[in-house]
Motif scaffolding. Structure first.
Motif, PDB file in Angstrom:
ATOM      1  N   GLU A 105       3.246  14.014  42.155  1.00  0.00           N
ATOM      2  CA  GLU A 105       2.642  13.257  41.073  1.00  0.00           C
ATOM      3  C   GLU A 105       2.346  14.163  39.873  1.00  0.00           C
ATOM      4  O   GLU A 105       2.617  13.801  38.724  1.00  0.00           O
ATOM      5  CB  GLU A 105       1.349  12.594  41.559  1.00  0.00           C
ATOM      6  CG  GLU A 105       0.728  11.666  40.539  1.00  0.00           C
ATOM      7  CD  GLU A 105      -0.491  10.963  41.086  1.00  0.00           C
ATOM      8  OE1 GLU A 105      -1.498  10.913  40.354  1.00  0.00           O
ATOM      9  OE2 GLU A 105      -0.438  10.468  42.227  1.00  0.00           O
ATOM     10  N   PHE A 106       1.832  15.350  40.127  1.00  0.00           N
ATOM     11  CA  PHE A 106       1.544  16.292  39.038  1.00  0.00           C
ATOM     12  C   PHE A 106       2.833  16.748  38.351  1.00  0.00           C
ATOM     13  O   PHE A 106       2.870  16.898  37.129  1.00  0.00           O
ATOM     14  CB  PHE A 106       0.762  17.497  39.548  1.00  0.00           C
ATOM     15  CG  PHE A 106      -0.692  17.211  39.798  1.00  0.00           C
ATOM     16  CD1 PHE A 106      -1.449  16.480  38.892  1.00  0.00           C
ATOM     17  CD2 PHE A 106      -1.305  17.686  40.939  1.00  0.00           C
ATOM     18  CE1 PHE A 106      -2.786  16.222  39.130  1.00  0.00           C
ATOM     19  CE2 PHE A 106      -2.645  17.429  41.183  1.00  0.00           C
ATOM     20  CZ  PHE A 106      -3.386  16.698  40.274  1.00  0.00           C
ATOM     21  N   ARG A 107       3.877  16.970  39.113  1.00  0.00           N
ATOM     22  CA  ARG A 107       5.158  17.371  38.511  1.00  0.00           C
ATOM     23  C   ARG A 107       5.707  16.272  37.616  1.00  0.00           C
ATOM     24  O   ARG A 107       6.238  16.535  36.538  1.00  0.00           O
ATOM     25  CB  ARG A 107       6.166  17.728  39.601  1.00  0.00           C
ATOM     26  CG  ARG A 107       5.901  19.071  40.218  1.00  0.00           C
ATOM     27  CD  ARG A 107       6.971  19.472  41.190  1.00  0.00           C
ATOM     28  NE  ARG A 107       6.671  20.795  41.733  1.00  0.00           N
ATOM     29  CZ  ARG A 107       7.114  21.240  42.886  1.00  0.00           C
ATOM     30  NH1 ARG A 107       7.891  20.489  43.630  1.00  0.00           N
ATOM     31  NH2 ARG A 107       6.786  22.447  43.303  1.00  0.00           N
ATOM     32  N   GLN A 108       5.601  15.027  38.069  1.00  0.00           N
ATOM     33  CA  GLN A 108       6.070  13.893  37.269  1.00  0.00           C
ATOM     34  C   GLN A 108       5.273  13.800  35.972  1.00  0.00           C
ATOM     35  O   GLN A 108       5.846  13.613  34.899  1.00  0.00           O
ATOM     36  CB  GLN A 108       5.952  12.584  38.076  1.00  0.00           C
ATOM     37  CG  GLN A 108       6.437  11.368  37.331  1.00  0.00           C
ATOM     38  CD  GLN A 108       7.912  11.422  37.015  1.00  0.00           C
ATOM     39  OE1 GLN A 108       8.696  12.015  37.755  1.00  0.00           O
ATOM     40  NE2 GLN A 108       8.315  10.821  35.919  1.00  0.00           N
ATOM     41  N   GLN A 109       3.959  13.947  36.058  1.00  0.00           N
ATOM     42  CA  GLN A 109       3.122  13.918  34.857  1.00  0.00           C
ATOM     43  C   GLN A 109       3.489  15.068  33.927  1.00  0.00           C
ATOM     44  O   GLN A 109       3.537  14.881  32.709  1.00  0.00           O
ATOM     45  CB  GLN A 109       1.647  14.017  35.235  1.00  0.00           C
ATOM     46  CG  GLN A 109       1.073  12.781  35.858  1.00  0.00           C
ATOM     47  CD  GLN A 109      -0.371  12.980  36.296  1.00  0.00           C
ATOM     48  OE1 GLN A 109      -0.931  14.071  36.181  1.00  0.00           O
ATOM     49  NE2 GLN A 109      -0.976  11.936  36.821  1.00  0.00           N
ATOM     50  N   ASN A 110       3.766  16.232  34.498  1.00  0.00           N
ATOM     51  CA  ASN A 110       4.138  17.401  33.702  1.00  0.00           C
ATOM     52  C   ASN A 110       5.442  17.148  32.949  1.00  0.00           C
ATOM     53  O   ASN A 110       5.566  17.478  31.772  1.00  0.00           O
ATOM     54  CB  ASN A 110       4.259  18.628  34.604  1.00  0.00           C
ATOM     55  CG  ASN A 110       4.339  19.907  33.822  1.00  0.00           C
ATOM     56  OD1 ASN A 110       4.081  19.941  32.634  1.00  0.00           O
ATOM     57  ND2 ASN A 110       4.706  20.976  34.498  1.00  0.00           N
ATOM     58  N   LYS A 111       6.436  16.548  33.630  1.00  0.00           N
ATOM     59  CA  LYS A 111       7.709  16.223  32.982  1.00  0.00           C
ATOM     60  C   LYS A 111       7.501  15.257  31.814  1.00  0.00           C
ATOM     61  O   LYS A 111       8.055  15.449  30.730  1.00  0.00           O
ATOM     62  CB  LYS A 111       8.661  15.564  33.980  1.00  0.00           C
ATOM     63  CG  LYS A 111       9.574  16.483  34.696  1.00  0.00           C
ATOM     64  CD  LYS A 111      10.563  15.664  35.505  1.00  0.00           C
ATOM     65  CE  LYS A 111      11.153  16.476  36.613  1.00  0.00           C
ATOM     66  NZ  LYS A 111      12.044  15.704  37.463  1.00  0.00           N
ATOM     67  N   GLU A 112       6.723  14.212  32.059  1.00  0.00           N
ATOM     68  CA  GLU A 112       6.474  13.215  31.020  1.00  0.00           C
ATOM     69  C   GLU A 112       5.762  13.839  29.820  1.00  0.00           C
ATOM     70  O   GLU A 112       6.102  13.554  28.671  1.00  0.00           O
ATOM     71  CB  GLU A 112       5.655  12.057  31.586  1.00  0.00           C
ATOM     72  CG  GLU A 112       6.409  11.215  32.588  1.00  0.00           C
ATOM     73  CD  GLU A 112       5.521  10.232  33.327  1.00  0.00           C
ATOM     74  OE1 GLU A 112       4.311  10.162  33.029  1.00  0.00           O
ATOM     75  OE2 GLU A 112       6.045   9.527  34.203  1.00  0.00           O
ATOM     76  N   GLN A 113       4.809  14.703  30.081  1.00  0.00           N
ATOM     77  CA  GLN A 113       4.089  15.345  28.991  1.00  0.00           C
ATOM     78  C   GLN A 113       4.978  16.316  28.228  1.00  0.00           C
ATOM     79  O   GLN A 113       4.883  16.422  27.002  1.00  0.00           O
ATOM     80  CB  GLN A 113       2.843  16.050  29.525  1.00  0.00           C
ATOM     81  CG  GLN A 113       1.764  15.079  29.976  1.00  0.00           C
ATOM     82  CD  GLN A 113       0.605  15.770  30.651  1.00  0.00           C
ATOM     83  OE1 GLN A 113       0.656  16.949  30.969  1.00  0.00           O
ATOM     84  NE2 GLN A 113      -0.460  15.004  30.888  1.00  0.00           N
ATOM     85  N   ALA A 114       5.879  17.000  28.925  1.00  0.00           N
ATOM     86  CA  ALA A 114       6.810  17.912  28.254  1.00  0.00           C
ATOM     87  C   ALA A 114       7.746  17.135  27.330  1.00  0.00           C
ATOM     88  O   ALA A 114       8.012  17.563  26.197  1.00  0.00           O
ATOM     89  CB  ALA A 114       7.609  18.710  29.279  1.00  0.00           C
ATOM     90  N   LYS A 115       8.231  15.978  27.792  1.00  0.00           N
ATOM     91  CA  LYS A 115       9.079  15.135  26.947  1.00  0.00           C
ATOM     92  C   LYS A 115       8.320  14.660  25.713  1.00  0.00           C
ATOM     93  O   LYS A 115       8.849  14.656  24.599  1.00  0.00           O
ATOM     94  CB  LYS A 115       9.580  13.920  27.736  1.00  0.00           C
ATOM     95  CG  LYS A 115      10.662  14.244  28.732  1.00  0.00           C
ATOM     96  CD  LYS A 115      11.090  12.988  29.462  1.00  0.00           C
ATOM     97  CE  LYS A 115      12.094  13.286  30.551  1.00  0.00           C
ATOM     98  NZ  LYS A 115      12.471  12.075  31.294  1.00  0.00           N
ATOM     99  N   GLU A 116       7.089  14.254  25.912  1.00  0.00           N
ATOM    100  CA  GLU A 116       6.257  13.785  24.798  1.00  0.00           C
ATOM    101  C   GLU A 116       6.015  14.909  23.793  1.00  0.00           C
ATOM    102  O   GLU A 116       6.088  14.695  22.585  1.00  0.00           O
ATOM    103  CB  GLU A 116       4.926  13.255  25.339  1.00  0.00           C
ATOM    104  CG  GLU A 116       3.979  12.747  24.283  1.00  0.00           C
ATOM    105  CD  GLU A 116       4.385  11.424  23.687  1.00  0.00           C
ATOM    106  OE1 GLU A 116       3.760  11.006  22.696  1.00  0.00           O
ATOM    107  OE2 GLU A 116       5.348  10.792  24.187  1.00  0.00           O
TER     108      GLU A 116
END
Length: 96
Positions: free
Chosen positions: A53-64
């Motif tokens: 879950e943290f990795r997914q959030q990290n990916k989304e935040q990096a894209k943003e």
């Protein structure tokens, strides 16, 4: 049965029944933190699920962040261009 149990707790702990019921309700509604180690196996996430879950959030935040940087760069270039246009002296065309 529950009232007898609550009144026994009240006598032992010297808290009112209303206080005990209030605390119990907050725990059930998940509004009262009981501290570490109070998760049940049903409610607790496994460590791997939490990491995923943290990795997914990290990916989304990096894209943003990437998208916002690109927008920022575009807006900086656009404002520089528009500032240059506005600063040019205005020349009238002469009609002969």
């Amino acid at each position: 049965m529950e009232e007898r149990l609550a009144s026994a707790r009240q006598r032992k702990n010297k808290y009112s029944i209303d206080t005990l019921y209030g605390w119990n309700k907050r725990v059930k509604d998940a509004r009262l933190d009981l501290g570490p180690g109070t998760q049940t196996p049903d409610t607790a996430m496994s460590l791997t699920e939490e990491v995923q879950e943290f990795r997914q959030q990290n990916k989304e935040q990096a894209k943003e962040i990437t998208r916002l940087k690109e927008e920022n760069e575009f807006l900086a270039e656009a404002s520089t261009y528009l500032y240059g246009i506005c600063r040019r002296p205005y020349r009238r065309m002469r009609l002969s």
